[in-house]
Write a protein that holds these residues in place. Structure first.
Motif, PDB file in Angstrom:
ATOM      1  N   PHE A 168      11.262  -6.412  -6.488  1.00  0.00           N
ATOM      2  CA  PHE A 168      11.946  -5.790  -7.628  1.00  0.00           C
ATOM      3  C   PHE A 168      11.005  -5.671  -8.820  1.00  0.00           C
ATOM      4  N   ARG A 169      10.915  -4.460  -9.357  1.00  0.00           N
ATOM      5  CA  ARG A 169      10.108  -4.274 -10.572  1.00  0.00           C
ATOM      6  C   ARG A 169      10.876  -3.371 -11.528  1.00  0.00           C
ATOM      7  N   TYR A 170      10.970  -3.824 -12.765  1.00  0.00           N
ATOM      8  CA  TYR A 170      11.692  -3.026 -13.761  1.00  0.00           C
ATOM      9  C   TYR A 170      10.753  -1.928 -14.252  1.00  0.00           C
ATOM     10  N   GLU A 176      13.581  -1.207  -6.816  1.00  0.00           N
ATOM     11  CA  GLU A 176      13.572  -2.068  -5.633  1.00  0.00           C
ATOM     12  C   GLU A 176      12.896  -1.284  -4.523  1.00  0.00           C
ATOM     13  N   HIS A 177      11.936  -1.898  -3.888  1.00  0.00           N
ATOM     14  CA  HIS A 177      11.373  -1.257  -2.700  1.00  0.00           C
ATOM     15  C   HIS A 177      11.056  -2.334  -1.682  1.00  0.00           C
ATOM     16  N   TRP A 178      10.843  -1.896  -0.452  1.00  0.00           N
ATOM     17  CA  TRP A 178      10.434  -2.813   0.612  1.00  0.00           C
ATOM     18  C   TRP A 178       8.940  -2.629   0.805  1.00  0.00           C
ATOM     19  N   GLN A 179       8.295  -3.700   1.194  1.00  0.00           N
ATOM     20  CA  GLN A 179       6.836  -3.664   1.205  1.00  0.00           C
ATOM     21  C   GLN A 179       6.316  -4.462   2.387  1.00  0.00           C
ATOM     22  N   LEU A 180       5.585  -3.817   3.288  1.00  0.00           N
ATOM     23  CA  LEU A 180       4.914  -4.614   4.319  1.00  0.00           C
ATOM     24  C   LEU A 180       3.806  -5.391   3.634  1.00  0.00           C
ATOM     25  N   ARG A 202       9.056   9.614  -8.914  1.00  0.00           N
ATOM     26  CA  ARG A 202       8.624   9.801  -7.529  1.00  0.00           C
ATOM     27  C   ARG A 202       7.656   8.673  -7.130  1.00  0.00           C
ATOM     28  N   GLY A 203       7.975   7.985  -6.046  1.00  0.00           N
ATOM     29  CA  GLY A 203       7.099   6.924  -5.551  1.00  0.00           C
ATOM     30  C   GLY A 203       7.261   5.584  -6.253  1.00  0.00           C
ATOM     31  N   ARG A 204       8.080   5.522  -7.289  1.00  0.00           N
ATOM     32  CA  ARG A 204       8.261   4.269  -8.047  1.00  0.00           C
ATOM     33  C   ARG A 204       9.734   4.012  -8.249  1.00  0.00           C
ATOM     34  N   GLY A 211      -0.329  -4.723   0.465  1.00  0.00           N
ATOM     35  CA  GLY A 211       1.100  -4.421   0.412  1.00  0.00           C
ATOM     36  C   GLY A 211       1.286  -2.924   0.565  1.00  0.00           C
ATOM     37  N   MET A 212       2.188  -2.541   1.475  1.00  0.00           N
ATOM     38  CA  MET A 212       2.408  -1.118   1.778  1.00  0.00           C
ATOM     39  C   MET A 212       3.884  -0.817   1.564  1.00  0.00           C
ATOM     40  N   GLY A 213       4.186   0.028   0.588  1.00  0.00           N
ATOM     41  CA  GLY A 213       5.576   0.250   0.207  1.00  0.00           C
ATOM     42  C   GLY A 213       6.292   1.287   1.065  1.00  0.00           C
ATOM     43  N   ASP A 214       7.596   1.092   1.231  1.00  0.00           N
ATOM     44  CA  ASP A 214       8.378   2.050   2.038  1.00  0.00           C
ATOM     45  C   ASP A 214       8.606   3.373   1.299  1.00  0.00           C
TER      46      ASP A 214
HETATM   47  P1  HAM Z   1       0.879  -3.398  -5.331  1.00  0.00           P
HETATM   48  O1  HAM Z   1      -0.213  -2.369  -5.314  1.00  0.00           O
HETATM   49  O2  HAM Z   1       1.477  -3.746  -6.616  1.00  0.00           O
HETATM   50  O3  HAM Z   1       0.277  -4.678  -4.599  1.00  0.00           O
HETATM   51  O4  HAM Z   1       2.020  -2.929  -4.376  1.00  0.00           O
HETATM   52  C1  HAM Z   1       1.731  -2.567  -3.058  1.00  0.00           C
HETATM   53  C2  HAM Z   1       2.412  -1.276  -2.728  1.00  0.00           C
HETATM   54  O5  HAM Z   1       3.818  -1.397  -2.915  1.00  0.00           O
HETATM   55  C3  HAM Z   1       2.045  -0.104  -3.620  1.00  0.00           C
HETATM   56  O6  HAM Z   1       0.820   0.430  -3.289  1.00  0.00           O
HETATM   57  C4  HAM Z   1       3.184   0.820  -3.313  1.00  0.00           C
HETATM   58  O7  HAM Z   1       3.092   1.337  -1.999  1.00  0.00           O
HETATM   59  C5  HAM Z   1       4.339  -0.143  -3.319  1.00  0.00           C
HETATM   60  N1  HAM Z   1       4.953  -0.263  -4.656  1.00  0.00           N
HETATM   61  C6  HAM Z   1       4.581  -1.031  -5.700  1.00  0.00           C
HETATM   62  N2  HAM Z   1       5.410  -0.877  -6.748  1.00  0.00           N
HETATM   63  C7  HAM Z   1       6.350   0.008  -6.358  1.00  0.00           C
HETATM   64  C8  HAM Z   1       7.513   0.583  -6.970  1.00  0.00           C
HETATM   65  N3  HAM Z   1       7.875   0.274  -8.205  1.00  0.00           N
HETATM   66  N4  HAM Z   1       8.243   1.445  -6.250  1.00  0.00           N
HETATM   67  C9  HAM Z   1       7.913   1.761  -4.988  1.00  0.00           C
HETATM   68  N5  HAM Z   1       6.845   1.263  -4.358  1.00  0.00           N
HETATM   69  C10 HAM Z   1       6.065   0.406  -5.025  1.00  0.00           C
HETATM   70  C11 HAM Z   1       0.978  -5.826  -4.393  1.00  0.00           C
HETATM   71  O8  HAM Z   1       2.145  -5.971  -4.586  1.00  0.00           O
HETATM   72  C12 HAM Z   1       0.120  -6.942  -3.788  1.00  0.00           C
HETATM   73  N6  HAM Z   1       0.898  -8.178  -3.846  1.00  0.00           N
HETATM   74  C13 HAM Z   1      -0.288  -6.559  -2.398  1.00  0.00           C
HETATM   75  C14 HAM Z   1      -1.113  -7.602  -1.693  1.00  0.00           C
HETATM   76  C15 HAM Z   1      -0.743  -8.314  -0.592  1.00  0.00           C
HETATM   77  N7  HAM Z   1      -2.344  -7.970  -2.018  1.00  0.00           N
HETATM   78  C16 HAM Z   1      -2.753  -8.902  -1.176  1.00  0.00           C
HETATM   79  N8  HAM Z   1      -1.796  -9.121  -0.303  1.00  0.00           N
END
Ligand code: HAM
Length: 435
Positions: free
Chosen positions: A115-117, A127-131, A122-124, A319-322
């Protein structure tokens, strides 16, 4: 007297999604590819609660996320609680807690919601899911090569063509050091400038120039612009940084293992919004014009476990977002067509056939078929239309004859083909389709 209550809106909370069955189908498709690919590399699944003590993020997650983007509240016991904005501090906490009992290298993955406020766009979303795929306990370059190649293979397993994405590499601290050398900045200014550089593509060019000028002055801002437009000169200047050679090595090893259909390049202006990265950082970009943006990323973070007094556990992950992946699949026409999990719909010519339909369905389910039955008074034509609308592939209709003979006319709705089938053969025929 009680006031008449106002009707509630059916809209979901701002920036979060409802998943109707068609959306859930796509979501599961995305999760399955992520999961299968991570497992094919030997990664094991973990998960945790979405509630964490706020302190977990205060040490190293980065000011922007902690101060501006977290959902934080005080619980009934007076504790400050945060809905996780990312998974990395959680996995670091879990690994630190069992550091002495775990076998390293540790390869773990999870697909949590975070969850990020943020301002929804588009793309943000909020709440999103993240591998999250992370490897712990490996100091050398092999960890980065494995993690980046896992990211590459997930893209390929989604059906992405090499020319439709690229992998950009950089190194934590490299840009900062370069900016200090070039412009003689102090720590505060360099942090501010990197934050502005992180906004490239997210704010207008005019705003970008204005924000850069506020830190570097007009002359400095013009100088930075020249450098950004002349990447070769910039790379020349970066060559003395240890990160430069490291990125080159990673790129070379990826080429050696056969990753040659996609561009893997050094991107000096790549920044990541977290304070914990200590080495290689990377992002995967969509190269198409309609969706030219970062899809996901990660990097090496060797000191995050220090916050738990569990030093010395190096880590690399991403982290790879859905949301960004769904946009990518849509842009490149890679989304699968909806399929219901139901295999067969049993229609009934009259209400008194429903008990038989129920017994037959139970038997077929025991044999592995997903079966729904009619439970309405509607005419059989309407029941068939319902099955068509639900995209259920097969139907049978139960009347007196069928009940007596235990032989059914199995119809494949997509082609209209029909075949007479004995009860015992229904399952195998459906599994092998009616041809
Ligand atoms: P991050 O780049 O903040 O990294 O998030 C990873 C991915 O999550 C982003 O590249 C994007 O695909 C998705 N994402 C992030 N914020 C949003 C949002 N507000 N809405 C939709 N998708 C979003 C991390 O979170 C690190 N913890 C990743 C990591 C894992 N580094 C090392 N291990």
């Amino acid at each position: 007297m009680k006031e008449k209550s106002k009707k509630l809106s059916t809209e979901s909370y701002k920036g979060v999604r409802d998943f109707y069955p068609e959306d859930m189908f796509v979501e599961n498709y995305i999760f399955n590819i992520m999961q299968d690919t991570a497992e094919s590399f030997g990664y094991n699944e973990y998960t945790a609660s979405l509630l964490e003590p706020t302190a977990l993020y205060e040490a190293k997650t980065g000011d922007e996320i902690v101060n501006e983007q977290t959902y934080t509240f005080t619980d009934r016991g007076g504790r400050s609680v945060t809905l996780r904005p990312e998974m990395t501090p959680t996995i670091a906490r879990m690994v630190a807690a069992r550091k002495h009992n775990l076998s390293f290298p540790l390869r773990w993955y999870s697909i949590p919601n975070v969850f990020r406020y943020e301002r929804p766009q588009r793309g943000r979303l909020r709440e999103h899911w993240q591998l999250n795929a992370d490897i712990f306990g490996v100091n050398g370059i092999d960890a980065e090569v494995e993690i980046v190649s896992l990211a590459y293979h997930i893209m390929k397993n989604f059906g992405a063509k090499g020319e439709n994405f690229e992998i950009r590499l950089s190194y934590a601290g490299m840009l900062q050091e370069f900016l200090i050398d070039e412009f003689g900045l102090n720590d505060t200014d360099v942090r501010a400038l990197v934050r502005v550089i992180d906004k490239v593509g997210k704010i207008t060019e005019a705003d970008f120039t204005k924000e850069v000028s506020a830190i570097l002055g007009d002359e400095g801002s013009a100088q930075l612009e020249i450098l950004t437009s002349n990447k070769d000169e910039l790379k020349q200047k970066l060559q003395k940084h240890k990160g430069f050679a490291y990125c080159k090595d990673v790129a070379e090893q990826l080429t050696n293992m056969g990753i040659t259909d996609t561009t893997v390049s050094l991107e000096p202006f790549l920044t990541r919004g977290f304070d914990y990265y200590t080495g290689l950082i990377f992002e995967v970009f969509d190269t198409s014009e309609e969706n030219n943006r970062s899809l996901f990323g990660g990097g090496r973070y060797d000191n995050l476990l220090d916050i738990f007094e569990a030093e010395g556990v190096p880590a690399v992950g991403f982290g790879m977002g859905d949301v960004t992946m769904r946009d990518y699949l849509e842009t490149h026409n890679l989304l699968p067509e909806y399929e219901t999990p139901t295999d067969l719909y049993i229609c009934t010519l009259a209400k008194d056939k429903i008990p038989f339909a129920r017994t037959l369905a139970e038997r077929l389910r025991r044999e592995g078929l997903n079966v729904a039955i009619n439970v309405t008074d509607k005419k059989v034509g309407t029941q068939i239309q319902y099955a068509v609308k639900q995209s259920i592939p097969f139907i049978i209709c139960l009347g007196d004859d069928e009940l007596k003979k235990k032989v059914f006319m199995l119809k494949k709705l997509s082609t209209g083909e029909e075949k007479e089938v004995a009860e015992d053969d229904l399952v195998s025929l459906i599994f092998n389709s009616v041809t």
